[in-house]
Design a protein around this motif. Structure first.
Motif, PDB file in Angstrom:
ATOM      1  N   VAL A 187       7.517 -23.333  27.980  1.00 38.03           N
ATOM      2  CA  VAL A 187       8.376 -22.849  29.055  1.00 38.03           C
ATOM      3  C   VAL A 187       7.705 -23.092  30.405  1.00 38.03           C
ATOM      4  O   VAL A 187       8.349 -23.503  31.371  1.00 38.03           O
ATOM      5  N   ALA A 188       6.411 -22.861  30.455  1.00 38.05           N
ATOM      6  CA  ALA A 188       5.685 -23.038  31.712  1.00 38.05           C
ATOM      7  C   ALA A 188       5.694 -24.491  32.161  1.00 38.05           C
ATOM      8  O   ALA A 188       5.863 -24.778  33.352  1.00 38.05           O
ATOM      9  N   SER A 189       5.519 -25.397  31.234  1.00 42.69           N
ATOM     10  CA  SER A 189       5.366 -26.799  31.629  1.00 42.69           C
ATOM     11  C   SER A 189       6.690 -27.541  31.688  1.00 42.69           C
ATOM     12  O   SER A 189       6.810 -28.504  32.433  1.00 42.69           O
ATOM     13  N   GLY A 212      10.050 -25.736  31.360  1.00 41.41           N
ATOM     14  CA  GLY A 212      11.234 -24.905  31.482  1.00 41.41           C
ATOM     15  C   GLY A 212      11.758 -24.457  30.133  1.00 41.41           C
ATOM     16  O   GLY A 212      11.309 -24.941  29.093  1.00 41.41           O
ATOM     17  N   ILE A 272      -0.102 -21.548  39.369  1.00 40.59           N
ATOM     18  CA  ILE A 272       0.973 -22.511  39.547  1.00 40.59           C
ATOM     19  C   ILE A 272       2.092 -22.328  38.535  1.00 40.59           C
ATOM     20  O   ILE A 272       3.259 -22.609  38.800  1.00 40.59           O
ATOM     21  N   VAL A 323       5.091 -18.262  38.071  1.00 39.67           N
ATOM     22  CA  VAL A 323       6.438 -18.036  38.570  1.00 39.67           C
ATOM     23  C   VAL A 323       7.466 -18.836  37.763  1.00 39.67           C
ATOM     24  O   VAL A 323       8.514 -18.307  37.400  1.00 39.67           O
ATOM     25  N   GLY A 324       7.132 -20.068  37.479  1.00 39.72           N
ATOM     26  CA  GLY A 324       8.038 -20.877  36.678  1.00 39.72           C
ATOM     27  C   GLY A 324       8.265 -20.256  35.314  1.00 39.72           C
ATOM     28  O   GLY A 324       9.381 -20.258  34.790  1.00 39.72           O
ATOM     29  N   TRP A 348       7.944 -17.005  34.569  1.00 38.71           N
ATOM     30  CA  TRP A 348       8.745 -15.789  34.761  1.00 38.71           C
ATOM     31  C   TRP A 348      10.204 -16.139  35.051  1.00 38.71           C
ATOM     32  O   TRP A 348      11.128 -15.536  34.484  1.00 38.71           O
ATOM     33  N   ALA A 349      10.404 -17.122  35.900  1.00 34.68           N
ATOM     34  CA  ALA A 349      11.765 -17.492  36.283  1.00 34.68           C
ATOM     35  C   ALA A 349      12.571 -17.976  35.084  1.00 34.68           C
ATOM     36  O   ALA A 349      13.779 -17.769  35.020  1.00 34.68           O
ATOM     37  N   ILE A 389       4.585 -20.635  44.147  1.00 34.69           N
ATOM     38  CA  ILE A 389       5.443 -21.802  44.301  1.00 34.69           C
ATOM     39  C   ILE A 389       4.847 -22.816  45.271  1.00 34.69           C
ATOM     40  O   ILE A 389       4.911 -24.018  45.051  1.00 34.69           O
TER      41      ILE A 389
END
Lengths: 214, 214
Positions: free
Chosen positions: B27-29, B31, B107, B110-111, B113-114, B177
DNA sequence: CTGCTTGTTATACGGTTGTGTAATTCCGGC
DNA sequence: GCCGGAATTACACAACCGTATAACAAGCAG
């Protein structure tokens, strides 16, 4: 047997708009995974193939949708300045309050924004859109801060703008994700008092909540 | 022809952990859309079918992964309080600074979490996880604020905690971000000065940046 | 060393995805 | 009024999705 679906020809501008709005609508309600080409086309009232006629790839449509979203949000925030008073404090208060109020803050905005975060981190074009709109908002904030009746060194202005922007972003986040967790008007009060405290200025007293037109 | 892939039996705890970490990693890398059962299994070094052996559905794995993420973030923030000084101002300063510093801010956070935001808004179980961890963090913050050497009414404490939490969230957002947009240590300085301003307390002077162990 | 449990792999299936391409039909220019 | 071009639909395709189920083998009990 089955008749071919009848259709109307539309202008390119109109069709692109419809497709972008349909995409945003779907991302807001169902996440990025819900915004498939077929679902977007269905909501826009066209067939999937038409998307590829106006956008070379689905990624292009995604970029356009994000661009549209950010554009809308900054427009909504800045709109209150159009007929704002000339008093610098009142102007800042109005701008700040609008940034944590509808329509900027609503139940879908954060979900919408969050759906694009990953693409922003990866895609260069989307990153540029983000930087441009983000910095434009912060610069506007800094400009309003600089107009306050007080003396502050330039280096301090930048940090104050970053801090105030952070307060706004944080409240925007919390207010959108957990709307039932705050009483009506509470977020506006908090943002005015905390931004005022950061800047050493009394904002709350200059703020006229809304000009409810008859 | 093709030999069946050899494997080792592992404990349930270990396998679940591996699968959860693999899911978060993806998910982090890439989505949420990149975290497919096949990709997760591949990264965890197993075959896709095994996921359904430990998680009844993919949604279960998603929930577990989000739970793990939030748990990790709050743990990282609170960790600095373990050997923190007894001075209330120094404790608060340390906690606040840690919340906008690595490993909480990086880095990918947030991605990551989002990617879960939409599910949080829809899924009841994930919403409960969010509320629990969010309010736990804010309550911890309020507790540290209440311990400050000053007098403040209870109602004010809540609003101060919300405001300070917003600053932290906003800086966490921007710092993650747009990491290259800030100088090293700048975000920590900003969070200390603005939180201090909101509370009417000098935090920056009591803050010892890091206890760089030999 | 043998048998059994079960963790693990393998394979299949229906549905969906983004995309490419050909067939149609709308509509303005003549 | 009709004709040509382009907007739009229709269809095909390979890849991938989550899920279901059966076959296999790893490792412990005896």
């Amino acid at each position: 047997m089955s008749e071919r679906r009848p259709y109307r020809r539309e202008t390119e501008e109109r069709r692109r708009e419809d497709l972008i709005l349909a995409a945003l609508d779907l991302v807001a309600s169902g996440g990025v995974q819900a915004a498939t080409v077929r679902a977007i086309a269905d909501r826009a009232g066209v067939t999937p193939g038409l998307i590829r006629h106006y956008f070379q790839t689905k990624e292009d449509l995604t970029r356009a949708a994000y661009h549209r979203l950010m554009q809308q949000m900054t427009t909504d925030s800045a709109a209150v300045l159009d007929d704002a008073p000339t008093d610098p404090r009142a102007r800042l208060a109005r701008f700040v309050a609008a940034s944590v109020s509808p329509p900027v803050v609503d139940i879908t905005s954060v979900g919408l924004w969050a759906g694009f975060v990953h693409d922003v981190q990866r895609d260069v074009a989307m990153r540029e859109v983000h930087n441009a709109t983000y910095l434009a908002f912060r610069d506007k904030l800094q400009e309003l801060i600089a107009a306050l009746p007080r003396t502050a060194p330039v280096a301090q202005l930048r940090r104050e703008a970053i801090a105030c922007n952070a307060v706004i972003d944080g409240l925007w986040l919390e207010g959108s994700i957990l709307p039932e967790g705050f009483e009506p008007g509470e977020i506006v009060e908090i943002v005015l008092s905390s931004v005022g405290a950061i800047l050493g200025v009394d904002l709350a007293s200059t703020y006229t909540p809304d000009r409810t037109p008859a």
